[in-house]
Each structure stands twice: as C-alpha cells, then as structure tokens.
Scaffold this motif. Structure first.
Motif, short mmCIF file in Angstrom:
data_model
loop_
_atom_site.label_atom_id
_atom_site.label_comp_id
_atom_site.label_asym_id
_atom_site.label_seq_id
_atom_site.Cartn_x
_atom_site.Cartn_y
_atom_site.Cartn_z
N PHE B 635 0.86 -1.18 0.00
CA PHE B 635 0.00 0.00 0.00
C PHE B 635 0.90 1.23 0.00
CE2 PHE B 635 -4.03 -2.10 1.24
CZ PHE B 635 -3.53 -3.35 1.59
N ALA B 636 0.57 2.20 -0.82
CA ALA B 636 1.42 3.39 -0.91
C ALA B 636 0.58 4.64 -0.76
CB ALA B 636 2.13 3.42 -2.26
N GLU B 637 1.18 5.63 -0.12
CA GLU B 637 0.58 6.97 -0.12
C GLU B 637 1.61 7.92 -0.73
OE1 GLU B 637 -0.80 8.54 3.64
OE2 GLU B 637 -1.09 10.55 2.78
N VAL B 638 1.14 8.75 -1.65
CA VAL B 638 2.06 9.69 -2.30
C VAL B 638 1.53 11.12 -2.17
CG1 VAL B 638 2.78 7.97 -4.02
CG2 VAL B 638 0.96 9.60 -4.58
N GLU B 639 2.45 12.04 -2.39
CA GLU B 639 2.08 13.44 -2.49
C GLU B 639 2.66 13.95 -3.80
OE1 GLU B 639 2.22 16.20 1.10
OE2 GLU B 639 3.92 16.89 -0.10
N ILE B 652 4.90 3.50 2.75
CA ILE B 652 4.58 2.21 2.14
C ILE B 652 4.31 1.23 3.27
CG2 ILE B 652 5.48 0.24 0.81
CD1 ILE B 652 5.60 2.37 -1.13
N VAL B 653 3.24 0.47 3.13
CA VAL B 653 3.00 -0.66 4.02
C VAL B 653 3.06 -1.92 3.16
CG1 VAL B 653 1.30 -1.85 5.47
CG2 VAL B 653 1.64 0.63 5.68
N ALA B 654 3.86 -2.88 3.57
CA ALA B 654 4.02 -4.12 2.81
C ALA B 654 3.73 -5.30 3.72
CB ALA B 654 5.45 -4.21 2.27
N VAL B 655 2.89 -6.19 3.26
CA VAL B 655 2.62 -7.41 4.03
C VAL B 655 2.73 -8.60 3.09
CG1 VAL B 655 0.96 -8.65 5.46
CG2 VAL B 655 1.11 -6.16 5.61
N HIS B 656 3.60 -9.52 3.42
CA HIS B 656 3.82 -10.68 2.55
C HIS B 656 3.71 -11.97 3.33
CE1 HIS B 656 5.45 -8.34 -0.96
NE2 HIS B 656 5.62 -7.45 0.00
N ASP B 657 3.36 -13.02 2.60
CA ASP B 657 3.29 -14.37 3.18
C ASP B 657 4.39 -15.20 2.53
OD1 ASP B 657 2.69 -16.93 4.05
OD2 ASP B 657 1.12 -17.21 2.53
N ALA B 658 5.47 -15.41 3.28
CA ALA B 658 6.61 -16.16 2.74
C ALA B 658 6.90 -17.40 3.56
CB ALA B 658 7.84 -15.24 2.69
N LEU B 671 13.27 -6.81 2.45
CA LEU B 671 11.98 -6.29 1.99
C LEU B 671 12.08 -4.77 1.75
CD1 LEU B 671 8.97 -6.46 1.41
CD2 LEU B 671 8.53 -6.60 3.87
N GLU B 672 12.68 -4.07 2.69
CA GLU B 672 12.86 -2.62 2.51
C GLU B 672 13.68 -2.34 1.25
OE1 GLU B 672 12.66 -1.70 7.31
OE2 GLU B 672 14.58 -1.51 6.27
N GLY B 673 14.72 -3.15 1.06
CA GLY B 673 15.58 -2.96 -0.12
C GLY B 673 14.82 -3.16 -1.41
N GLY B 674 13.95 -4.17 -1.45
CA GLY B 674 13.15 -4.41 -2.65
C GLY B 674 12.18 -3.27 -2.89
N ILE B 675 11.59 -2.78 -1.83
CA ILE B 675 10.65 -1.66 -1.95
C ILE B 675 11.37 -0.43 -2.49
CG2 ILE B 675 9.27 -0.03 -0.58
CD1 ILE B 675 8.54 -2.50 1.21
N ILE B 715 8.57 3.14 5.87
CA ILE B 715 8.25 1.81 5.35
C ILE B 715 7.89 0.89 6.50
CG2 ILE B 715 9.13 -0.22 4.12
CD1 ILE B 715 11.05 1.63 2.62
N ASP B 716 6.72 0.28 6.40
CA ASP B 716 6.30 -0.71 7.39
C ASP B 716 6.25 -2.05 6.67
OD1 ASP B 716 5.04 -2.30 9.28
OD2 ASP B 716 3.07 -1.35 9.04
N GLY B 717 7.31 -2.82 6.82
CA GLY B 717 7.41 -4.11 6.14
C GLY B 717 7.11 -5.23 7.11
N HIS B 718 6.21 -6.10 6.73
CA HIS B 718 5.71 -7.08 7.68
C HIS B 718 5.52 -8.43 6.99
CE1 HIS B 718 3.41 -8.43 11.17
NE2 HIS B 718 2.51 -8.91 10.34
#
Ligand code: FES
Ligand code: FES
Lengths: 155, 775
Positions: B635-639, B652-658, B671-675, B715-718
């Motif tokens: 999920f992203a929010e931009v200005e 950015i909020v990222a939630v993945h199932d790995a 994950l942050e690096g990929g984002i 970045i909220d990577g989860h």
C-alpha cells in the motif's frame, strides 16, 4: 608529501593526477574505502579530510600534503568500535556492505559536528551516499542510535 | 519392501521458467517444523554474523583482493552499435611503460566468445590490455583505436521488426526470440470479453532499468601450474566454475572459484563473463595474478538490464468485479541476447480469471543483452496489470482493494493445482489495517457525498499538492528446490562448521545457514560458522537467484545438522553410559534426560580425538502436485506537486506471506531494499537511448538515478507468521523478488488516485506527470 593517516604520519609520492582514493587503495592497500563511480556520484569513497567528509575520488592526493586523513580503517577497530560501527551492526545497517564504509564516514563527519541531529539533518548529510541494497531506513536508525550513544557517553 | 529410488526426476521452477532435473532423494525424512514448533535460533532476530566485518570495511570483496604481483586489465569497448571491426591499432598502447600484454580476438579460445569482429551493440568488448596497475591499463585502453565499417543498427522493437530490418546479429533469420511472438492462452478470451459487462483498455510502458550494484563485476585470476583460482563477485560460484572450465577447456577439478563477500548482484552476476575470461587468460599468459574490474560505464552499459516493455492490456469484468477475461499484447526490447522473462506471466497468475491470453513479441536489438533483474517480467507485468485493475475499479465504482479481494486466485491456474499455501487475502486485511486503508476511503467518501469532511487528497493551505493512495499485489514462485547439499562437521573443540556452496549477496545467507544449523544441531549460534563461497571447500549449491536460496538450502543444512547430531549422540551414548534415545541435545550440550549427567559438545569431541563427526544433507524434491509461491500486498501513499510534477512517496506498508521467516530482521532489510528498488523503478530509473546513434546516454550514477536517503518514505514491512510445511520441512519460502513486484504499481496507483489521471509510462518523472495532467 606527508599526510597524517588514521593518526599516523605517512609519506607518499603520488603522481599529480592521482586522487586520494588512488593513493589509499592502490598505493597504500587500504581497501576499506570503496571505488564505485570514481567521479563524485555515489559517496562510496567518502573519507574525512581534517574532519570533514570528502569524496576521495574527487580529491587530488597531492593536495592532501600536510593534512589529516581518516578512513574506515581508522574509525574504530573490531576491539574498540566507534559507536557508529556498533550501531550499524545492531541495526542491521549493512546488507551487502559495499556502501557501508562511505556511509559510516559521512555519518562520522555529521556526528562530530552535531551529536543531536534531526532526521532532516541526517538525511541532508547522508543523501550523497548511495546504497543499492536500499538499506537507508536502517542506516537512518543506526545514525540516530549512534548519536544517542555518543551523547550518553559524552565521547 | 524394495528400497525407494535414490535418484528421481523432478520439476523445478527458476525465475518463472520450469526445468526438469534429476535429484537425489534425501537418505532420511524429517518431520516438518510446524508453525508452532518450539525453535530457539530459527525465527530469532540474530545479528548478521558479518555485521562487524562490514562495519569495519573488511569483508573481502573481489575488488579488495590483492595477490602478490597482481596485474590489472582494462577492456576496450565498441563505441558504435553495429558494424564490423576492420583493424585494431595497439602499437601506441603497447609502447607505454608498464603495459604487459594485449588480447585480441585471435588470442582467445573461441569458446570464451570474446572480442567478436562483428559488432552488435555499443559497449561490446573488442580487446583488452593488461598492465602493472589500473591507471596504466586504463590509459593504454584509451590509446587502442578501433577501425570499423559501420552497419545499420536496430535498437528499438520497431526498428528490429521493420519489414526491411537487417539481422541484429549474424545467424538470425529474423530478430525475434523463438522466431515469432509467444502466445500463452487458457480458456477463451473472446468468449470472456463477450460475457463482460465492462471492458477496460490501457497501454502501459516500463523502462529499461539497470541493476547498478555498487560493487562492479570483477574477477581476480591466478594460475598455479594448470590449476586456476578465480575470485569473482558472483551469485553462482559453481556456475562460474563450470563456465570457466568449459571455455578454457580445463577439467572442473582444476578450477576453484571463491566469493567471500559481494557488493550486490540483483540478477546481473549469474555467470562468468568477459571480465572473468580476460582475467583468466591474461593470468595464464603472464603467469601472474590478474584482476579485471568492469568500470562504472561498462557496468551500466554491458552487464545486463531489465528490458523495457510496452503492454497493451484489455480486461473484462462483470458488474460485481468478477474478471471474465484478461489479454495483454506486449513488446519486449531484449537487447542482443535474452530469454522469455517477460511481463506476460503474472497476468496468468495473480488474479482468478478463466480466460487469459498473452501475446509477447520479444525482439533482439543492438543494445547490451538483458539479464534477470529482481523479479524479471513480474515487476514489469505488475505495472500493467495493476494499472488496468485500478482503472476497472474506478469504472465500476469499487474500492481497488475490494476488486482485488473478489478476484483472489485460490489455486495455481496455470497448472490446475493447489498452492502449498497462499494467504494473500490475509495480506490484504493485515496491510489495509496497518495502512488505515478503510479510514482513508471512509473520509474520502464522506467528503464526496456530504462535504462534511475534508478530502484527504487535499493538503490544507497547499493547493498545488495532491495526495493519493494505491494498492498492488504480488505473486512469485519461491519454492526453491534441489540439487542443494550441505555438510555439517563438529570440530574437535566442539565448534561446528556448516559448509554449503552458496554465496552471500548481502541477503544474509551466512547468518541464515548458521541459524538453521545451530537449531538442528542443538548448538549455540556463536559456535556455528557457515563456510560458503568456495567451490574448493563446499558441496554444490545452485545460484543465488529466483529467491531460491533459503528454500533450497536450509532443508539440506537442517538435514546435515541432524545427521551430525545423531552421530554425536551415538558417540556420547557410550561416553555417558546411557542409550541414545535417553539423550537430549540443547545449546551445545548432550544430557541424559531427567538427570544431571551430561557433556558439552567440546568434551565429547575432545574424547573422540580426530574422529570426524560429520553430517551430510541434501535437498529433496518439491511436491509436484502443488504450486509454491510467496504472495503479498503493498500500500502506498504519495504526495504529488501538480506545479512541478514531482512525486514524493510518503509511506509504504508491505505485508507478505513467505512461510517461515528464519530471521525477521534480515527479512525486513531485504523487503525494505526491494521496496526502495521498486520506488526507483517507479520514479527515477531509466536507461536513455539515442535511437539514431544506438548509444545509451546515461551510463553513470549521476544520470542514471537510483533512490537516495532523501527519497525514502516511512516503510512498514511485515511478514505473516507461519510455516509452509507442505513446501519443505523448514517451512520457508523466498522473499527477495516478491519485495519489488508490487511497489511501483502501488505507487502508480496512488499517483493516479491523487491526480485523477493515470501516468502510463514509468518512471513517473516530473515531465511525465505534467504531461499526464495536461492531457
Ligand atoms: S567513488 Fe567517489 S563518489 Fe563514487
Ligand atoms: S548495503 Fe549494499 S550498497 Fe549499501
């Protein structure tokens, strides 16, 4: 010419066109400082010249005669790491680690001048240092943490 | 009972491609570590084992190797895109003091494919020079002049596929991969569109992006008689070894490849390449070690790229959002070489839809060959597919997240089989919650319906700024697979080594393998060290690509550690005078259950002297009747500044199932690096070509823009908790590539939300944003 390198006097005879980076990596085999772009685009070659961060790839070696140069090898040691080195390890602020020496030296220059930087000040001081692994969030946290450690110890 | 076959043939998926492989069945089976298994080291936030080394600048990268009397090579490259070399003048270079040797096409074995006289792209190596130091080598390389006959180049798909186009390289009957476009279809898209209530069309363009690892491609080669050692910055030490042995016609046993540390790969460092062969050949001729580093311009121009794409998308849906048909017609500008890692694949996978057709034209052109770049194809394809999904949601008046939820794929539609696990729906829920997606849309609706709340897209007091939010999803095969081997040995002091033929790109492989070995061995983590990155010391493991390492290797490591532990326990049984099944092992100690009696590993091995306690582990096949994927949502929010066109990503909020996460800290870093790479792809990164001359224009890090610290959102990577016990007995899948796939489409969705118009070409630079606003 003579420079003070990581606290010790070092004599060198670089060619006129040699950069400080050439001198460090190629003559003195101090390979901690990294060559990535060799033209001031990335910050991987950052070292301290009289305490100020410079791109060593854009600094002529002969111009350093009589000056004080500090590189990653002189920031701290495995036995006595600089708070920034501790904080980088604790915050996982190095993925591949290739940009890390430059990041650390840029941060060291910042914290030497300002031990309580705001996030904006950290970003301003560090945004000339690229990291392709995208470790920036962790680097930011590590710099904050190191600043707090420095303030605590009053070092 | 007959003994089960030791060697069987199985299917393995790598970066979207399926391969048949023979695998060795593991000698024994292990009970999977379930989601609630009580584990000490696996799942812990252990510090990266080489963190201190990295923080002191001493990890041992290839470019830091200094062998005695090491000489340095430089590569002479073509400055035109197509033609024929008629003459290379080397006299001036040879005359420089300190120049040691020059290699031209007649000096190299044909199988190295070096220095072809036929020029097929700008940047193609044509010669190499070796000197006492890099400065002399570079100067000599500049003095080598190449005479050529210029040919007609084709650097765009249109040029390469024009009716009068010449072959971009010899031996091609036309300039297409497979000689014709590739069509993949399931169901009946014509019927699907006929049944649709609404149909959306979009044309989306993605740029050619460059890997831009900070450490360049580099090799240092040294011969000792007929034996060759090569230090190489690589994602695959064994593959480099195989490439070298074949090209130089030497036995595999005579080649050793070492990669102690590397400064990033991202898909561009999977094989031996020109610099590797040049270093090895000079080293053999000169009988001294030779280093060959690719300089930054060479790095940006000739070490691979993510090919650009044009995607024409049509999707049809019912009023409730149910997809009835998806079609994508794409053009992919491969470069002089490449494979079918195109945008099409994800159209068949991400959403439930019975009728899907992709038609992709992969064109060879006179630019450097493409290479896998983090989620090749999927990262590009997601941009097109998600743009169309957002447009569909808008058309139907549906929340874009709700539209995605309604079309969640419940099984592997390409192969009609279930997934071992796919919790994408949960990723949507958890991500929406962490992001505040519903609140944003509630306020938004209220502001629209009743003007009772401020529109969240408006920034008070800043009329030129607009805010928006977007969501995108991701799917990527991450099962890993065989062959992968590991050895675990317990030294005479009780410390343990885990040996595996992998390499650590910065992902944390070294740390992860030690954690899994310590867990399965019952040892302390600080007593276990991973020895990797040396073909001379380790059993085979595959390349670190396709998000495969953890899922491929950790089951082998676990098995090797269990094997070693069994041997240790047997030895301890005699020493402690208790049967093996009454012994338990924990944190480096073997104890008799329910008693004080026990011995540390070191006490046991000291008694054994030089008896080797050693375990062997291998990776068994994946289940053949289920697909193994990592899924997730971002999920992203931009200005967006509508006056300047500048896009700023706010969060950015990222939630993945790995599946199981072996080390949450390292997983989050990756994950942050990929984002962040995805953010660069969305906003800045683009190789610019002069199509008239056939030259890349921005070949340095000044003009090819990658994100800096100033560009980073919060970045909220989860990762969802859990373990995929159907995939493998460790329960882990891969994360490297899934991380990048949804970022750019989520940002693009947010920009479209903010502006009310789509920016249909990446990167969304200020001028593209302004042009979209002016449409
Ligand atoms: S190497 Fe000096 S700034 Fe890049
Ligand atoms: S950690 Fe890899 S470039 Fe920064």
């Amino acid at each position: 010419m003579q420079i003070t390198l990581n606290g010790r006097p070092v004599a060198a005879d670089p060619e006129g066109h040699a950069t400080l980076l050439d001198l460090l990596r190629d003559e003195l085999a101090l390979t901690g400082t990294k060559r990535v772009c060799d033209r001031g685009s990335c910050g991987a070659c950052t070292v301290l010249l009289d305490g100020v961060s410079v791109y060593s790839c854009l600094t002529l070696a002969q111009g350093c005669d009589g000056h004080d140069v500090r590189t990653i090898e002189g920031l701290g040691s495995a036995a006595e790491p600089h708070p920034l080195q501790q904080a980088f390890a604790l915050e996982d602020a190095a993925q591949c680690g290739f940009c890390t020496p430059g990041q650390l030296m840029a941060a060291a220059a910042l914290l030497a001048a300002n031990d309580d930087p705001s996030d904006d000040e950290i970003v301003a001081a560090m945004s000339g240092n690229l990291c392709r692994c995208g470790t920036y969030p962790k680097i930011l946290r590590a710099v904050r943490r190191a600043a707090a450690m420095l303030r605590e110890t009053g070092a | 009972m007959s003994k089960p076959a030791r060697f069987v043939t199985t299917t393995v998926e790598v970066e979207g491609r399926t391969e048949q492989r023979v695998v060795e069945m593991p000698a024994f089976d292990l009970e999977p570590w379930g989601a609630d298994a009580a584990l000490t080291h696996v799942g812990a936030r252990a510090l990266r084992v080489d963190a201190a080394l990295k923080a002191t600048g001493r990890p041992g990268y290839t470019t830091d190797i200094r062998r005695p009397h090491q000489a340095y090579a430089a590569i002479v490259r073509s400055r035109i895109a197509r033609g024929k070399v008629t003459r290379i003048n080397v006299e001036a270079a040879r005359a420089i003091p300190g120049v040691l040797d020059i290699l031209l096409v007649d000096d190299v074995p044909a199988r190295t494919r070096l220095f072809n006289a036929e020029i097929t792209y700008h940047g193609q190596p044509l010669a190499a020079v070796c000197a006492e130091n890099q400065a002399i080598a570079d100067r000599a390389a500049r003095l080598i002049t190449v005479e050529f006959e210029k040919g007609r180049h084709a650097v765009t798909v249109a040029q390469a596929t024009a009716a009068n186009a010449q072959p971009v390289r010899p031996g091609l009957s036309n300039n297409l991969l497979f000689k014709e476009p590739r069509t993949t279809e399931r169901g009946d898209v014509i019927a699907g569109f006929a049944a649709a209530d609404v149909t959306i069309t979009r044309e989306v363009r993605t740029p050619c992006a460059l890997h831009s690892a900070l450490e360049p491609h580099a090799a240092v080669a040294e011969w000792d008689g007929d034996r060759l050692t090569v230090w190489e910055s690589t994602q695959g030490i064994f593959r480099v070894r195989d490439n070298l042995a074949k090209a130089l016609d030497v036995p595999l046993t005579n080649v050793r490849v070492i990669c102690e540390a590397m400064g990033g790969g991202f898909g561009a460092k999977n094989y031996a390449a020109a610099h590797t062969y040049i270093a090895a050949l000079f080293a053999r001729r000169l009988e001294r070690p030779v280093a060959c580093y690719v300089d930054r311009a060479g790095e940006q121009v000739d070490t691979g790229n993510r090919p650009s794409s044009v995607q024409r998308i049509r999707i049809g849906a019912m009023k409730d959002g149910t997809l009835t048909a998806i079609e994508m017609v794409g053009e992919i500008q491969l470069g002089i070489g490449g494979w079918e890692g195109g945008p099409g694949e994800i159209y068949h996978e991400l959403y439930a839809c019975p009728n899907v057709r992709t038609h992709e034209t992969f064109a060879f052109v006179n630019t450097a060959a493409m290479a896998a770049f983090r989620a090749p194809g999927h990262a590009e394809g997601a941009v097109g597919l998600e743009a169309a999904m957002n447009a569909l949601a808008k058309e139907l008046g549906l929340d874009p997240l709700e539209l995605r939820r309604r079309n969640t794929a419940t099984h592997d539609q390409k192969k009609s089989r279930p997934y071992t696990g796919n919790r994408l729906a949960e990723c949507y829920d958890v991500g929406a919650e962490r992001f505040g997606w519903r609140d944003w849309h509630r306020i938004r609706r209220r502001s629209k319906d009743a003007h009772t709340a401020p529109d969240p897209r408006v920034v008070p007091g800043k009329p030129h700024l607009r805010r928006g939010v977007g969501v995108a999803a991701q799917i990527w095969s991450t099962g890993g697979g065989p062959p992968s081997y590991a050895t675990v040995r317990i030294n005479t002091d009780g410390s343990a080594d885990v040996l595996a033929g992998s390499q650590d790109l910065g992902t944390g492989t070294r740390t992860i393998l030690a954690q899994v070995a310590a867990e399965a061995l019952g040892h302390r983590l600080d007593q276990v060290r991973a020895i990797i990155g040396d073909t001379g010391a380790t059993p085979y493991a595959g390349n670190s690509w396709g998000s495969m390492t953890v899922a491929s290797l950790t089951p082998a490591v676990r098995m090797a550690a269990v094997d070693a532990r069994r041997a240790l326990v047997e030895a301890a049984s005699g020493l402690l005078g208790a049967p093996s099944d009454q012994l338990e092992v924990f944190e480096g100690r073997v104890a008799v259950r329910g008693s004080e009696r026990g011995m540390s590993f070191g006490e046991i091995t000291a008694k054994l002297g030089n008896v080797m306690i050693q375990g062997h582990g291998s990776r068994g096949p994946n289940p053949q009747d289920a697909g193994i994927v990592t899924t997730g949502a971002q999920f992203a929010e931009v200005e967006v500044d509508t006056a300047t066109g500048v896009v700023r990503v706010v969060r950015i909020v990222a939630v993945h199932d790995a599946g199981r996460i072996v080390n949450p800290t390292l997983a989050e870093s990756q994950l942050e690096g990929g984002i962040i790479q995805g953010l660069g792809f969305a906003l800045f990164e683009e190789r610019v070509l002069d199509t008239r001359m056939g030259l890349p224009l921005n070949v340095g890090l000044h003009d090819y823009k990658i994100p800096t610290m100033a560009d980073i959102p919060s970045i909220d990577g989860h990762f969802l908790d859990g373990a995929d016990t159907k995939a493998n007995h460790v329960g882990a899948r891969g994360i490297a590539e899934p991380a990048i796939v949804p970022t750019a489409p989520a940002i693009a969705g947010a920009v479209a939300d903010a502006l009310g118009v789509d920016v249909l070409e990446l990167p969304m630079t200020p001028w593209r944003v302004l042009a979209a606003l002016a449409r």
